[in-house]
Scaffold this motif. Structure first.
Motif, PDB file in Angstrom:
ATOM      1  N   HIS A 306       0.844  -1.200   0.000  1.00  0.00           N
ATOM      2  CA  HIS A 306       0.000   0.000   0.000  1.00  0.00           C
ATOM      3  C   HIS A 306       0.877   1.247   0.000  1.00  0.00           C
ATOM      4  CE1 HIS A 306      -2.874  -3.009   1.572  1.00  0.00           C
ATOM      5  NE2 HIS A 306      -3.795  -2.242   1.019  1.00  0.00           N
ATOM      6  N   GLU A 307       0.514   2.225  -0.803  1.00  0.00           N
ATOM      7  CA  GLU A 307       1.274   3.474  -0.850  1.00  0.00           C
ATOM      8  C   GLU A 307       0.453   4.594  -0.227  1.00  0.00           C
ATOM      9  OE1 GLU A 307       2.846   4.418  -4.650  1.00  0.00           O
ATOM     10  OE2 GLU A 307       4.081   2.616  -4.778  1.00  0.00           O
ATOM     11  N   PHE A 308       1.054   5.270   0.743  1.00  0.00           N
ATOM     12  CA  PHE A 308       0.374   6.349   1.446  1.00  0.00           C
ATOM     13  C   PHE A 308       1.186   7.633   1.365  1.00  0.00           C
ATOM     14  CE2 PHE A 308      -0.925   2.455   3.725  1.00  0.00           C
ATOM     15  CZ  PHE A 308      -2.309   2.553   3.627  1.00  0.00           C
ATOM     16  N   THR A 309       0.473   8.755   1.279  1.00  0.00           N
ATOM     17  CA  THR A 309       1.079  10.070   1.417  1.00  0.00           C
ATOM     18  C   THR A 309       0.763  10.582   2.818  1.00  0.00           C
ATOM     19  OG1 THR A 309      -0.892  11.256   0.656  1.00  0.00           O
ATOM     20  CG2 THR A 309       0.682  10.513  -1.039  1.00  0.00           C
ATOM     21  N   LEU A 310       1.352  11.715   3.187  1.00  0.00           N
ATOM     22  CA  LEU A 310       1.088  12.277   4.514  1.00  0.00           C
ATOM     23  C   LEU A 310      -0.399  12.577   4.697  1.00  0.00           C
ATOM     24  CD1 LEU A 310       2.368  13.183   7.167  1.00  0.00           C
ATOM     25  CD2 LEU A 310       2.633  15.467   6.175  1.00  0.00           C
ATOM     26  N   ASP A 311      -1.060  13.004   3.629  1.00  0.00           N
ATOM     27  CA  ASP A 311      -2.495  13.298   3.731  1.00  0.00           C
ATOM     28  C   ASP A 311      -3.321  12.043   4.020  1.00  0.00           C
ATOM     29  OD1 ASP A 311      -2.240  16.051   3.279  1.00  0.00           O
ATOM     30  OD2 ASP A 311      -2.221  15.770   1.104  1.00  0.00           O
ATOM     31  N   GLU A 312      -2.737  10.881   3.790  1.00  0.00           N
ATOM     32  CA  GLU A 312      -3.440   9.615   4.021  1.00  0.00           C
ATOM     33  C   GLU A 312      -2.949   8.911   5.287  1.00  0.00           C
ATOM     34  OE1 GLU A 312      -4.174   8.345  -0.645  1.00  0.00           O
ATOM     35  OE2 GLU A 312      -2.154   8.140   0.223  1.00  0.00           O
ATOM     36  N   VAL A 313      -2.414   9.694   6.232  1.00  0.00           N
ATOM     37  CA  VAL A 313      -1.836   9.117   7.440  1.00  0.00           C
ATOM     38  C   VAL A 313      -2.842   8.314   8.245  1.00  0.00           C
ATOM     39  CG1 VAL A 313      -2.227  11.249   8.754  1.00  0.00           C
ATOM     40  CG2 VAL A 313      -0.478   9.622   9.504  1.00  0.00           C
ATOM     41  N   ASN A 314      -4.104   8.758   8.290  1.00  0.00           N
ATOM     42  CA  ASN A 314      -5.097   8.014   9.061  1.00  0.00           C
ATOM     43  C   ASN A 314      -5.362   6.640   8.465  1.00  0.00           C
ATOM     44  OD1 ASN A 314      -5.968   9.824  11.273  1.00  0.00           O
ATOM     45  ND2 ASN A 314      -6.519  11.188   9.593  1.00  0.00           N
ATOM     46  N   GLU A 315      -5.383   6.551   7.133  1.00  0.00           N
ATOM     47  CA  GLU A 315      -5.560   5.252   6.479  1.00  0.00           C
ATOM     48  C   GLU A 315      -4.388   4.328   6.785  1.00  0.00           C
ATOM     49  OE1 GLU A 315      -6.100   8.187   5.178  1.00  0.00           O
ATOM     50  OE2 GLU A 315      -7.773   8.201   3.755  1.00  0.00           O
ATOM     51  N   ALA A 316      -3.183   4.888   6.792  1.00  0.00           N
ATOM     52  CA  ALA A 316      -1.990   4.093   7.107  1.00  0.00           C
ATOM     53  C   ALA A 316      -2.047   3.577   8.539  1.00  0.00           C
ATOM     54  CB  ALA A 316      -0.737   4.935   6.890  1.00  0.00           C
ATOM     55  N   LEU A 317      -2.455   4.425   9.460  1.00  0.00           N
ATOM     56  CA  LEU A 317      -2.559   4.024  10.867  1.00  0.00           C
ATOM     57  C   LEU A 317      -3.622   2.948  11.055  1.00  0.00           C
ATOM     58  CD1 LEU A 317      -2.253   7.594  12.368  1.00  0.00           C
ATOM     59  CD2 LEU A 317      -0.714   5.699  12.910  1.00  0.00           C
ATOM     60  N   LEU A 318      -4.722   3.067  10.359  1.00  0.00           N
ATOM     61  CA  LEU A 318      -5.784   2.057  10.460  1.00  0.00           C
ATOM     62  C   LEU A 318      -5.318   0.716   9.917  1.00  0.00           C
ATOM     63  CD1 LEU A 318      -8.904   4.204   9.456  1.00  0.00           C
ATOM     64  CD2 LEU A 318      -8.484   3.120  11.686  1.00  0.00           C
ATOM     65  N   VAL A 320      -2.273  -0.411  10.054  1.00  0.00           N
ATOM     66  CA  VAL A 320      -1.406  -0.978  11.087  1.00  0.00           C
ATOM     67  C   VAL A 320      -2.226  -1.517  12.248  1.00  0.00           C
ATOM     68  CG1 VAL A 320       0.329  -0.392  12.832  1.00  0.00           C
ATOM     69  CG2 VAL A 320       0.591   0.412  10.483  1.00  0.00           C
ATOM     70  N   ARG A 321      -3.264  -0.785  12.632  1.00  0.00           N
ATOM     71  CA  ARG A 321      -4.063  -1.194  13.797  1.00  0.00           C
ATOM     72  C   ARG A 321      -5.011  -2.340  13.499  1.00  0.00           C
ATOM     73  NH1 ARG A 321      -8.728   2.546  16.343  1.00  0.00           N
ATOM     74  NH2 ARG A 321      -9.781   1.595  14.549  1.00  0.00           N
ATOM     75  N   ASP A 322      -5.681  -2.293  12.350  1.00  0.00           N
ATOM     76  CA  ASP A 322      -6.780  -3.230  12.088  1.00  0.00           C
ATOM     77  C   ASP A 322      -6.532  -4.189  10.938  1.00  0.00           C
ATOM     78  OD1 ASP A 322      -8.182  -1.865  14.087  1.00  0.00           O
ATOM     79  OD2 ASP A 322      -9.083  -0.477  12.642  1.00  0.00           O
ATOM     80  N   GLY A 323      -5.565  -3.892  10.087  1.00  0.00           N
ATOM     81  CA  GLY A 323      -5.347  -4.720   8.903  1.00  0.00           C
ATOM     82  C   GLY A 323      -4.324  -5.804   9.151  1.00  0.00           C
ATOM     83  N   HIS A 324      -3.879  -6.371   8.070  1.00  0.00           N
ATOM     84  CA  HIS A 324      -2.830  -7.390   8.119  1.00  0.00           C
ATOM     85  C   HIS A 324      -1.739  -6.999   7.130  1.00  0.00           C
ATOM     86  CE1 HIS A 324      -5.262 -10.097  10.593  1.00  0.00           C
ATOM     87  NE2 HIS A 324      -6.287  -9.743   9.839  1.00  0.00           N
TER      88      HIS A 324
END
Length: 334
Positions: A306-318, A320-324
Motif C-alpha cells: 500500500h502506498e500512502f502520502t502524509l495526507d493519508e496518514v489516518n488510512e496508514a494508521l488504520l 497498522v491497527r486493524d489490517g494485516h
C-alpha cells in the motif's frame, strides 16, 4: 511545513494535517528532509496515551518515530554528518515527529542509510533493528551458541531480529504463520514452527531466552520453555520495577511499575527466570553497527505494498491497527 499531529490522546484515530514552522536546529542537531516515514504499532500507543507514563508529550505534537531522509542543514558542532547525507533514524523518545516534511534530530541519534537499501526499505530498519540489538546485547546479554525463541516472530520485528541474532551467533527459533516460513528461514532462523500445526510449548524446552511479541496471554507458556537462569523479554506485556529504574523514572513511577509488574516478576521467579521489558532508545552508534550487519547480510525488510502520502496518514494508521500488513507500512513524502 506539513505535519501530522494530535491535540489530545484518544482511542480514535483522527490525526490532523497542519502547517507548522520548519524547526530550527541547535549546534548538535541536523535538519532532515523526510523522504519516508514508517508507521508502527507504537504510533497507536502514542495516539491513545498508552505509554504516557513512560513519555508524556506536550500537545499538540507530531507523530512518527522512524524515518529516512536527506540532511538539509547541520549545526555548528556536528562533526560526523554533512548536508546531502542520506540517513535513517529512530528518533529520540522525547523528541519524535517523523510524520512531517522536516525534522530536527540530534547527531547522536542518526546513522547513514545502508548502501543496500533505498529510502523506502531503509525506513523499515531503525526501530525494529535497535529493538532487536538492544534486547539481545544490553538486556539479554546473549552470547554465541545460546538459543533465543521469538513467538509470533514472522512479522516486521522478526524479519530484522532473526538475522541480527544469527549475526551475533545465536541459535534462533521462530513461530509464526506458514506463509512467512520460507522468508524467515532465509533470514537465518534455525527452526520455524507453524503455529497452526505445532504448539511451541509442546516442542521446545530449555531455551536460554524468549523475546515475547504476543503479550501477557502467552507469558505462562513462554516461561515454561526457558531454562533455569534464563530470561524473558517482552515488547508489549508491560513494564516492571527493573524497567523503571533503568529508565531513571521518578520514584513514584518506580513504585507504580513495581506494582504493575509484580505478577510478571513473581511468575518468572517461580521458573527461576528473570522478566524484562524494553522501550527502545535512539542510539546512532548502535544504528551504525546495525547498518554494518544489514549491509553484510544483505537484509532487506519487507514493505507493505500500500502506498500512502502524509495526507493519508489516518488510512496508514488504520492498516497498522486493524489490517494485516504484508511488511512495514510507510508514508512517502515525494
Amino acid at each position: 511545513m506539513k505535519a501530522a499531529q494530535i491535540k489530545r490522546y484518544s482511542k480514535e484515530i483522527n490525526v490532523e494535517i497542519t502547517d507548522i514552522p520548519t524547526p530550527k536546529i541547535s549546534k548538535n542537531e541536523v535538519l532532515v528532509k523526510v523522504k519516508v516515514a514508517a508507521v508502527n504499532p507504537l504510533e497507536i500507543l502514542n495516539i491513545t496515551g498508552s505509554v504516557k507514563l513512560i513519555q508524556d508529550y506536550e500537545k499538540p505534537f507530531t507523530l512518527g518515530n522512524e524515518l529516512t531522509g536527506i540532511i538539509e542543514e547541520v549545526g555548528s558542532e556536528v562533526t560526523n554528518f554533512k548536508k546531502g547525507d542520506e540517513v535513517y533514524t529512530r528518533l529520540p523518545i522525547a523528541k519524535i515527529g517523523a510524520f512531517a516534511e522536516y525534522v530536527v534530530v540530534d547527531q547522536g541519534a542518526i546513522g547513514y542509510l545502508p548502501k543496500n537499501l533505498d529510502f523506502v526499505t531503509g525506513a523499515g530498519v531503525p526501530l525494529t533493528g535497535l529493538t532487536a540489538y538492544q534486547a539481545l546485547t544490553e538486556i539479554l546479554q546473549a552470547k554465541p551458541g545460546q538459543s533465543v525463541f521469538i513467538p509470533g516472530g514472522s512479522g516486521s520485528f522478526g524479519q530484522i531480529a532473526v538475522p541480527i541474532a544469527k549475526h551475533l551467533g545465536l541459535r534462533v527459533i521462530v513461530s509464526g504463520n506458514a506463509g512467512a516460513k520460507e522468508r524467515i528461514i532465509q533470514a537465518g532462523a534455525d527452526q520455524y514452527l507453524d503455529y497452526r500445526k505445532e504448539n511451541y510449548w509442546e516442542v521446545l524446552n530449555k531455551v536460554d531466552f524468549v523475546i515475547d511479541t504476543l503479550g501477557a496471554k502467552e507469558i505462562d507458556r513462554e516461561l515454561a520453555i526457558i531454562k533455569p537462569g534464563g530470561k524473558l523479554l517482552s515488547l508489549i506485556a508491560g513494564p516492571n520495577k527493573q524497567f523503571a529504574i533503568k529508565q531513571n523514572l521518578p520514584r513514584w513511577k518506580q513504585g507504580l511499575f513495581a506494582a504493575v509488574g509484580a505478577k510478571l516478576d513473581k511468575k518468572a521467579k517461580q521458573h527461576d527466570v528473570t522478566y524484562h521489558f524494553i522501550f527502545v532508545q535512539a542510539n546512532g552508534q548502535q544504528l551504525q553497527k546495525i547498518t554494518e550487519i544489514v549491509e553484510k547480510e544483505n537484509i532487506v525488510p519487507a514493505i507493505d505494498p500500500h502506498e500512502f502520502t502524509l495526507d493519508e496518514v489516518n488510512e496508514a494508521l488504520l492498516l497498522v491497527r486493524d489490517g494485516h500488513p504484508k511488511g512495514k507500512v510507510v508514508i512517502k513524502f515525494d
